[in-house]
Design a protein around this motif. Sequence first.
Motif, PDB file in Angstrom:
ATOM      1  N   ALA A  40       0.965  -1.229  -0.083  1.00 22.78           N
ATOM      2  CA  ALA A  40       0.114   0.018  -0.138  1.00 22.78           C
ATOM      3  C   ALA A  40       0.991   1.246   0.069  1.00 22.78           C
ATOM      4  N   GLY A  41       2.013   1.125   0.445  1.00 31.73           N
ATOM      5  CA  GLY A  41       2.916   2.222   0.204  1.00 31.73           C
ATOM      6  C   GLY A  41       3.312   2.808   1.562  1.00 31.73           C
ATOM      7  N   VAL A  42       3.068   2.289   2.565  1.00 30.95           N
ATOM      8  CA  VAL A  42       3.404   2.990   3.861  1.00 30.95           C
ATOM      9  C   VAL A  42       4.930   3.067   3.985  1.00 30.95           C
ATOM     10  N   ALA A  43       5.532   4.142   4.702  1.00 31.57           N
ATOM     11  CA  ALA A  43       6.871   4.502   4.637  1.00 31.57           C
ATOM     12  C   ALA A  43       7.595   3.683   6.097  1.00 31.57           C
ATOM     13  N   GLY A  44       6.686   3.174   6.924  1.00 31.56           N
ATOM     14  CA  GLY A  44       7.349   2.877   8.169  1.00 31.56           C
ATOM     15  C   GLY A  44       6.582   1.643   8.754  1.00 31.56           C
ATOM     16  N   LEU A  45       6.908   0.874   9.356  1.00 30.16           N
ATOM     17  CA  LEU A  45       6.167  -0.233  10.250  1.00 30.16           C
ATOM     18  C   LEU A  45       6.968  -0.151  11.564  1.00 30.16           C
ATOM     19  N   LEU A  53      -5.761  13.659  13.975  1.00 30.89           N
ATOM     20  CA  LEU A  53      -5.207  14.775  13.846  1.00 30.89           C
ATOM     21  C   LEU A  53      -4.110  14.953  12.848  1.00 30.89           C
ATOM     22  N   THR A  54      -3.953  13.943  11.995  1.00 29.18           N
ATOM     23  CA  THR A  54      -2.724  13.932  10.935  1.00 29.18           C
ATOM     24  C   THR A  54      -2.858  15.259   9.910  1.00 29.18           C
ATOM     25  N   LEU A  55      -4.007  15.483   9.701  1.00 26.10           N
ATOM     26  CA  LEU A  55      -3.747  16.712   8.730  1.00 26.10           C
ATOM     27  C   LEU A  55      -3.586  18.004   9.211  1.00 26.10           C
ATOM     28  N   PRO A  56      -4.126  18.405  10.621  1.00 27.15           N
ATOM     29  CA  PRO A  56      -3.683  19.713  11.098  1.00 27.15           C
ATOM     30  C   PRO A  56      -2.108  19.671  11.647  1.00 27.15           C
ATOM     31  N   PHE A  57      -1.779  18.389  12.100  1.00 28.58           N
ATOM     32  CA  PHE A  57      -0.282  18.343  12.362  1.00 28.58           C
ATOM     33  C   PHE A  57       0.620  18.555  10.901  1.00 28.58           C
ATOM     34  N   LEU A  58       0.349  17.939   9.876  1.00 34.78           N
ATOM     35  CA  LEU A  58       1.045  18.252   8.954  1.00 34.78           C
ATOM     36  C   LEU A  58       0.938  19.803   8.515  1.00 34.78           C
ATOM     37  N   ALA A  59      -0.203  20.345   8.687  1.00 33.91           N
ATOM     38  CA  ALA A  59      -0.347  21.905   8.299  1.00 33.91           C
ATOM     39  C   ALA A  59       0.677  22.792   9.409  1.00 33.91           C
ATOM     40  N   LEU A  60       1.122  21.967  10.300  1.00 32.51           N
ATOM     41  CA  LEU A  60       1.884  22.796  11.610  1.00 32.51           C
ATOM     42  C   LEU A  60       3.233  22.487  11.380  1.00 32.51           C
ATOM     43  N   GLY A  61       3.635  21.433  10.334  1.00 33.23           N
ATOM     44  CA  GLY A  61       4.841  21.155  10.453  1.00 33.23           C
ATOM     45  C   GLY A  61       5.555  19.702  10.557  1.00 33.23           C
ATOM     46  N   ALA A  62       4.423  18.831  11.173  1.00 33.91           N
ATOM     47  CA  ALA A  62       4.622  17.453  11.207  1.00 33.91           C
ATOM     48  C   ALA A  62       5.183  16.736   9.882  1.00 33.91           C
ATOM     49  N   VAL A  63       5.854  15.710   9.766  1.00 34.74           N
ATOM     50  CA  VAL A  63       6.056  15.176   8.522  1.00 34.74           C
ATOM     51  C   VAL A  63       5.409  13.795   8.253  1.00 34.74           C
ATOM     52  N   GLY A  64       4.541  13.169   9.295  1.00 40.69           N
ATOM     53  CA  GLY A  64       4.002  11.949   9.207  1.00 40.69           C
ATOM     54  C   GLY A  64       2.938  11.683  10.280  1.00 40.69           C
ATOM     55  N   VAL A  65       2.447  10.217  10.183  1.00 37.32           N
ATOM     56  CA  VAL A  65       1.666   9.959  11.300  1.00 37.32           C
ATOM     57  C   VAL A  65       2.016   8.530  11.500  1.00 37.32           C
ATOM     58  N   THR A  66       2.006   7.878  12.829  1.00 38.73           N
ATOM     59  CA  THR A  66       2.262   6.694  13.096  1.00 38.73           C
ATOM     60  C   THR A  66       0.673   6.282  13.412  1.00 38.73           C
ATOM     61  N   SER A  67       0.246   5.481  12.602  1.00 42.73           N
ATOM     62  CA  SER A  67      -1.219   5.431  12.599  1.00 42.73           C
ATOM     63  C   SER A  67      -1.848   3.856  12.949  1.00 42.73           C
ATOM     64  N   VAL A  68      -2.904   3.864  13.591  1.00 46.78           N
ATOM     65  CA  VAL A  68      -3.709   2.703  13.924  1.00 46.78           C
ATOM     66  C   VAL A  68      -4.573   2.316  12.891  1.00 46.78           C
ATOM     67  N   VAL A  69      -5.208   3.278  12.094  1.00 44.39           N
ATOM     68  CA  VAL A  69      -6.274   3.231  11.288  1.00 44.39           C
ATOM     69  C   VAL A  69      -5.827   2.394   9.915  1.00 44.39           C
ATOM     70  N   ALA A  70      -4.329   2.992   9.885  1.00 45.13           N
ATOM     71  CA  ALA A  70      -3.637   2.234   8.703  1.00 45.13           C
ATOM     72  C   ALA A  70      -3.663   0.782   8.565  1.00 45.13           C
ATOM     73  N   ASN A  71      -3.551   0.072   9.763  1.00 40.86           N
ATOM     74  CA  ASN A  71      -3.971  -1.558   9.606  1.00 40.86           C
ATOM     75  C   ASN A  71      -5.197  -1.927   8.406  1.00 40.86           C
ATOM     76  N   VAL A  72      -6.095  -0.871   8.570  1.00 41.25           N
ATOM     77  CA  VAL A  72      -7.397  -1.402   7.983  1.00 41.25           C
ATOM     78  C   VAL A  72      -7.424  -0.427   6.660  1.00 41.25           C
ATOM     79  N   ALA A  73      -7.063   0.783   6.523  1.00 42.31           N
ATOM     80  CA  ALA A  73      -6.989   1.344   5.466  1.00 42.31           C
ATOM     81  C   ALA A  73      -5.816   2.201   5.108  1.00 42.31           C
ATOM     82  N   PRO A  74      -4.641   1.384   4.748  1.00 40.14           N
ATOM     83  CA  PRO A  74      -3.428   1.833   4.513  1.00 40.14           C
ATOM     84  C   PRO A  74      -3.447   2.840   3.194  1.00 40.14           C
TER      85      PRO A  74
END
Length: 303
Positions: free
Chosen positions: A41-46, A198-219
């Motif tokens: 699916a293209g995730v950058a990290g595990l 909060l991924t989108l607002p974090f990105l807007a403020l300078g974060a570069v990514g997300v360590t995600s739970v929902v990506a297990n289901v919807a990567p």
Amino acid sequence: MIDQTEKDRWAGVFTALVTPFRDGEIDLPAFDALVERQIVAGVAGLVPVGTTGEAATLSDAEAVALIERTVRIAAGRALVVAGAGSNDTGKTVAKVRAAEKAGADAVLVVTPYYNKPTQAGLIAHYDAVAAATGRPVMLYSVPGRCGVEIAPATCAELMARRANVFVIKEAGGSVERVTRLRAACGDDLIVHSGDDGLTLPFLALGAVGVTSVVANVAPEAMVALVAAWRRGDRAEALRLHESLADLIAAMFVESNPGPVKAALALAGEIAPDMRLPLVPVAASTRELLAGLLDPRTVTGRAA
């Protein structure tokens, strides 16, 4: 100073992997399939053996085995950040060294839970951990689970002390924390959202990514969201954020990883089994999830 190549390695979606169980044992084929699906699916990290992986109930041998499998399957296609935290500094050092030996690219170290150390205690803890490894140490601030957060000044002090401390998973539920962390630590601090919603607002403020739970289901959707933001397609990023909002909220109606395991079970990918004291979700949660998932994926085969 962290160079751009290192920053790019941490950009994108890092999946906080569940640990599938069946009849009390780790379901290794299901785990392997889950890891491969994330990579495709293209995730950058595990991120194996973290909170979502029920690390608290894994034996040391099980944790190492899962890290080794993740490294082997990833084969350089994604960064492997192994969960290695505990509420005992000596044990954490041992876990970090074991993760490094198992081939992890980096380690995720949560703040010590239950003890509730002071900020001076956190500095001493993380300083000892970072000194014990040559791998990057991803700080993990999640006060809702641990009772203490990493203060921005503490993060800055740790970065000044140790060259391998430059990334944080921020899961305090506050968007404003990104600004305070960056103000204290500068551009060299790499910030991940620890909250899917909060991924989108974090990105807007300078974060570069997300360590995600929902990506297990919807990567695929999570990868597309971050990619849209990074290429400047704000409208598409917002559309994807809104399309995922209800599913993300459902991931936390009961203690993580209950709901995400239930969703994966509905899709026939794993059993919903958990280790005590966690138990499978209530029927009402299962029904909620079934209503949010693509009907074509809901099979119930692993229920």
